[in-house]
Design an enzyme around this catalytic site. Structure first.
Site, PDB file in Angstrom:
ATOM      1  CG  LEU A   9       9.435  59.716  20.428  1.00 40.21           C
ATOM      2  CD1 LEU A   9       8.547  59.068  19.368  1.00 40.21           C
ATOM      3  CD2 LEU A   9       8.954  61.123  20.736  1.00 40.21           C
ATOM      4  CB  ALA A  11       4.735  59.202  25.864  1.00 32.98           C
ATOM      5  N   GLY A  12       5.311  55.881  26.128  1.00 33.17           N
ATOM      6  CA  GLY A  12       4.597  54.595  26.104  1.00 33.17           C
ATOM      7  C   GLY A  12       4.400  54.025  27.500  1.00 33.17           C
ATOM      8  NE  ARG A  16       4.654  43.856  24.679  1.00 33.81           N
ATOM      9  CZ  ARG A  16       5.343  43.792  23.545  1.00 33.81           C
ATOM     10  NH1 ARG A  16       5.993  42.688  23.220  1.00 33.81           N
ATOM     11  NH2 ARG A  16       5.401  44.826  22.732  1.00 33.81           N
ATOM     12  CE  LYS A  23       8.990  50.485  26.979  1.00 31.53           C
ATOM     13  NZ  LYS A  23       8.484  49.711  25.816  1.00 31.53           N
ATOM     14  N   GLY A  79       0.228  58.002  19.224  1.00 23.22           N
ATOM     15  CA  GLY A  79       1.151  57.528  18.188  1.00 23.22           C
ATOM     16  C   GLY A  79       2.454  58.311  18.174  1.00 23.22           C
ATOM     17  NE  ARG A 332      30.939  49.337  56.533  1.00 19.89           N
ATOM     18  CZ  ARG A 332      30.595  49.743  57.750  1.00 19.89           C
ATOM     19  NH1 ARG A 332      31.003  49.050  58.810  1.00 19.89           N
ATOM     20  NH2 ARG A 332      29.847  50.809  57.911  1.00 19.89           N
ATOM     21  CB  ALA A 379      43.575  36.444  64.820  1.00 12.40           C
ATOM     22  CG  ASN A 385      33.928  52.394  65.445  1.00 13.80           C
ATOM     23  OD1 ASN A 385      33.385  51.414  65.955  1.00 13.80           O
ATOM     24  ND2 ASN A 385      33.621  52.837  64.246  1.00 13.80           N
TER      25      ASN A 385
HETATM   26  C1  UD1 Z   1       7.778  51.907  15.767  1.00 10.30           C
HETATM   27  C2  UD1 Z   1       7.718  52.259  14.297  1.00 10.30           C
HETATM   28  C3  UD1 Z   1       8.137  51.051  13.458  1.00 10.30           C
HETATM   29  C4  UD1 Z   1       9.509  50.584  13.872  1.00 10.30           C
HETATM   30  C5  UD1 Z   1       9.560  50.333  15.371  1.00 10.30           C
HETATM   31  C6  UD1 Z   1      10.977  50.075  15.826  1.00 10.30           C
HETATM   32  C7  UD1 Z   1       5.918  53.930  14.102  1.00 10.30           C
HETATM   33  C8  UD1 Z   1       4.532  54.163  13.714  1.00 10.30           C
HETATM   34  N1  UD1 Z   1       6.367  52.665  13.985  1.00 10.30           N
HETATM   35  O1  UD1 Z   1       6.798  50.867  15.988  1.00 10.30           O
HETATM   36  O2  UD1 Z   1       8.141  51.391  12.069  1.00 10.30           O
HETATM   37  O3  UD1 Z   1       9.868  49.428  13.162  1.00 10.30           O
HETATM   38  O4  UD1 Z   1       9.096  51.487  16.099  1.00 10.30           O
HETATM   39  O5  UD1 Z   1      11.011  49.700  17.174  1.00 10.30           O
HETATM   40  O6  UD1 Z   1       6.622  54.856  14.489  1.00 10.30           O
HETATM   41  N2  UD1 Z   1       5.576  56.474  21.932  1.00 10.30           N
HETATM   42  C9  UD1 Z   1       5.237  57.675  22.506  1.00 10.30           C
HETATM   43  N3  UD1 Z   1       3.981  58.159  22.298  1.00 10.30           N
HETATM   44  C10 UD1 Z   1       3.069  57.520  21.540  1.00 10.30           C
HETATM   45  C11 UD1 Z   1       3.417  56.284  20.955  1.00 10.30           C
HETATM   46  C12 UD1 Z   1       4.689  55.778  21.163  1.00 10.30           C
HETATM   47  O7  UD1 Z   1       6.038  58.292  23.192  1.00 10.30           O
HETATM   48  O8  UD1 Z   1       1.957  58.044  21.399  1.00 10.30           O
HETATM   49  C13 UD1 Z   1       6.921  55.940  22.166  1.00 10.30           C
HETATM   50  C14 UD1 Z   1       6.860  54.638  22.942  1.00 10.30           C
HETATM   51  O9  UD1 Z   1       7.062  54.890  24.319  1.00 10.30           O
HETATM   52  C15 UD1 Z   1       8.033  53.867  22.369  1.00 10.30           C
HETATM   53  C16 UD1 Z   1       8.200  54.406  20.960  1.00 10.30           C
HETATM   54  O10 UD1 Z   1       7.501  55.635  20.915  1.00 10.30           O
HETATM   55  O11 UD1 Z   1       9.235  54.163  23.057  1.00 10.30           O
HETATM   56  C17 UD1 Z   1       7.707  53.434  19.889  1.00 10.30           C
HETATM   57  O12 UD1 Z   1       6.315  53.281  19.991  1.00 10.30           O
HETATM   58  P1  UD1 Z   1       5.557  51.949  19.634  1.00 10.30           P
HETATM   59  O13 UD1 Z   1       4.114  52.182  19.631  1.00 10.30           O
HETATM   60  O14 UD1 Z   1       6.090  50.853  20.450  1.00 10.30           O
HETATM   61  O15 UD1 Z   1       6.027  51.767  18.138  1.00 10.30           O
HETATM   62  P2  UD1 Z   1       6.270  50.402  17.433  1.00 10.30           P
HETATM   63  O16 UD1 Z   1       4.954  49.728  17.208  1.00 10.30           O
HETATM   64  O17 UD1 Z   1       7.347  49.660  18.102  1.00 10.30           O
END
Ligand code: UD1
Ligand code: CA
Length: 455
Positions: A9, A11-12, A16, A23, A79, A332, A379, A385
């Protein structure tokens, strides 16, 4: 079930990070976080990799090309459960599916394998860890028999549940069929209005499945990155792990906290590395190598017994046994130093092949050159070249002596035992054993009076 599909995953938005770049393309130890995860996944035999991207999908695609993995776009981040659902069409039937995160870069192949081993038709696997500071994580709820029952997100947890120190790392493994069955049952009826992947745990329980909890070897494996300061902190943790590995293999470090490796470093035994050295790309060290402070070595091989003094930079080069370099040498690409060679302070070499025992000790530029054995370059010697358009070669035969401050205008050859008088400009072949004097003859004017000041 021998097929493995690994969903990453990514997609976030990474708000920050405050960055134009996705990221997962931010680097840890010189390599994008996503590459770390892909490399760990690649260690699992025949695993298919599916990366779910959203923000910056085209940048991710451009960075890796089409062959590296299957890219799935999650246009709206609804999510983690929804993200995995987007990957569903790409999963193979009867596969074990492991869910990893592009911003959790240090997951190891061992832990992925342990997760896979904990999955079968009756069990799903969940990676959990006990944290002294569990704040922010989903908490693991276990029943009176100690079986994992559910995950409660921080924002949905009661004060008692917030006391639980065992947390969800997010890493989960189960079969394609179970994912296909259960993901559509996940709702977004929670504090964040998101489809939580974590809801699969409760669904599994309700369907009579048990959840095998697996723990990582080290907490760094499950450390997720949200900000640049977290990235820098994890970088230090990782560098200490790399330093430790190097010391375990027989190399001493003056200070493991001041050592940086961005790539692969292999080393024999009894090497010593002083403070603030940086190793990039593929570097191999022989045995008994001594590296002084503030050196940068990239994509190079360093032979046995080599001494590299302070502030030396070596790139794409090969250094023969017992060579002595620096301080302040710049080696180099395309340099090959033979054994027992010396390249001293403020010497720059490029595409220079230097025979055994030859010395370039001070203040020189030697480029596009081939030096035989036991050559002494004085030296301030420069190989010219470049004629402004093309590069030309300089050849210097065995046992030649190049006097200080000589200019060797390439293409030019000095045959073996050639001797160049100091301050010469050489632009034609010097035959073997000849002395070449290419400078204005000195005149002495007797009785010369210094000018006097005008009144
Ligand atoms: C998630 C877990 C949590 C766990 C934590 C560990 C869930 C609901 N919660 O929370 O239990 O303790 O990770 O770090 O799973 N992402 C997508 N698409 C989305 C949402 C998220 O690709 O629609 C990716 C984000 O880029 C990220 C990861 O999933 O890499 C986690 O997503 P995030 O929303 O940060 O979950 P947490 O709140 O950290
Ligand atoms: Ca979230």
């Amino acid at each position: 079930m021998t097929k493995t599909d690994i969903v990453i995953l990514a997609a976030g938005k990474g708000t920050r990070m405050r960055s134009q770049r996705p990221k997962v393309l931010h680097k840890l130890a010189g390599k994008p976080m996503l590459t770390h995860v892909l490399d760990a996944a690649a260690a699992i035999a025949d695993a298919h990799k599916i990366v779910v991207t959203g923000h910056g999908a085209e940048l991710v695609r451009a960075r890796y090309g089409d062959a590296a993995f299957t890219l799935v776009e999650q246009t709206q981040q609804l999510g983690t459960g929804h993200a995995v659902q987007c990957a569903l069409p790409e999963l193979r039937p009867q596969a074990k599916v492991v869910i990893l995160y592009g911003d959790v870069p240090l997951i190891t192949p061992t832990t992925i394998s342990n997760m896979l081993a904990a999955v079968d038709d009756q069990h799903i696997a969940l990676l959990t860890i006990d944290l002294p500071e569990p704040s922010g994580y989903g908490r693991i709820i276990r029943d009176s028999d100690g079986q994992i029952e559910a995950i409660i997100e921080q924002k949905d947890a009661s004060p008692e549940q917030l006391q639980i120190s065992e947390v969800n790392t997010g890493v989960m493994a189960l079969t394609t069929e179970l994912l296909a069955d259960w993901l559509p049952q996940v709702s977004n009826n929670n504090a964040q209005g998101e489809y939580y992947l974590t809801d699969l745990i409760a669904i599994a329980r309700n369907n009579g499945f048990s959840i095998n909890g697996v723990q990582p070897i080290s907490a760094s494996e499950v450390e997720g990155i949200n900000s640049r300061s977290q990235l820098a902190a994890l970088e230090r943790v990782y560098q200490l792990q790399l330093a430790d590995k190097l010391m375990t293999s027989g190399t001493s470090l003056a200070d493991p906290a001041r050592f940086d490796q961005r790539g692969n470093l292999t080393a024999g035994s009894d090497n010593f590395i002083d403070v603030n050295c940086l190793f990039e790309g593929n570097v191999s060290l022989g045995c008994n190598v001594h590296i002084g402070p503030n050196c940068q070595i990239s994509d190079s091989h360093i032979g046995d017994g080599v001494e590299i003094k302070a502030n030396t930079v070596i790139d794409q080069s090969t250094i023969g046994d017992n060579a002595v370099l620096g301080p302040f040498a710049r080696i180099r690409p395309g340099t090959q130093l033979g054994s027992n060679t010396k390249v001293g302070n403020f010497v720059e070499t490029k595409k220079a092949i230097v025979g055994n025992g030859s010395k370039i000790n001070h203040l020189s530029y030697v480029g596009d050159a081939k030096l035989g054995e036991n050559v002494n370059v004085g030296a301030g010697t420069i190989t010219c070249n470049y004629d402004g358009v093309n590069k030309h070669k300089t050849e210097i035969g065995d046992n030649s002596f190049i006097g200080s401050n000589s200019t060797l205008v390439a293409p030019v050859a000095i045959e073996e035992d050639g001797f160049i008088a100091a301050g010469s400009t050489i632009n034609s072949t010097v035959a073997a054993g000849n002395l070449a004097v290419g400078r204005a003859k000195q005149r002495n004017i007797a009785g010369w009076k210094r000018p006097t000041k005008n009144k």
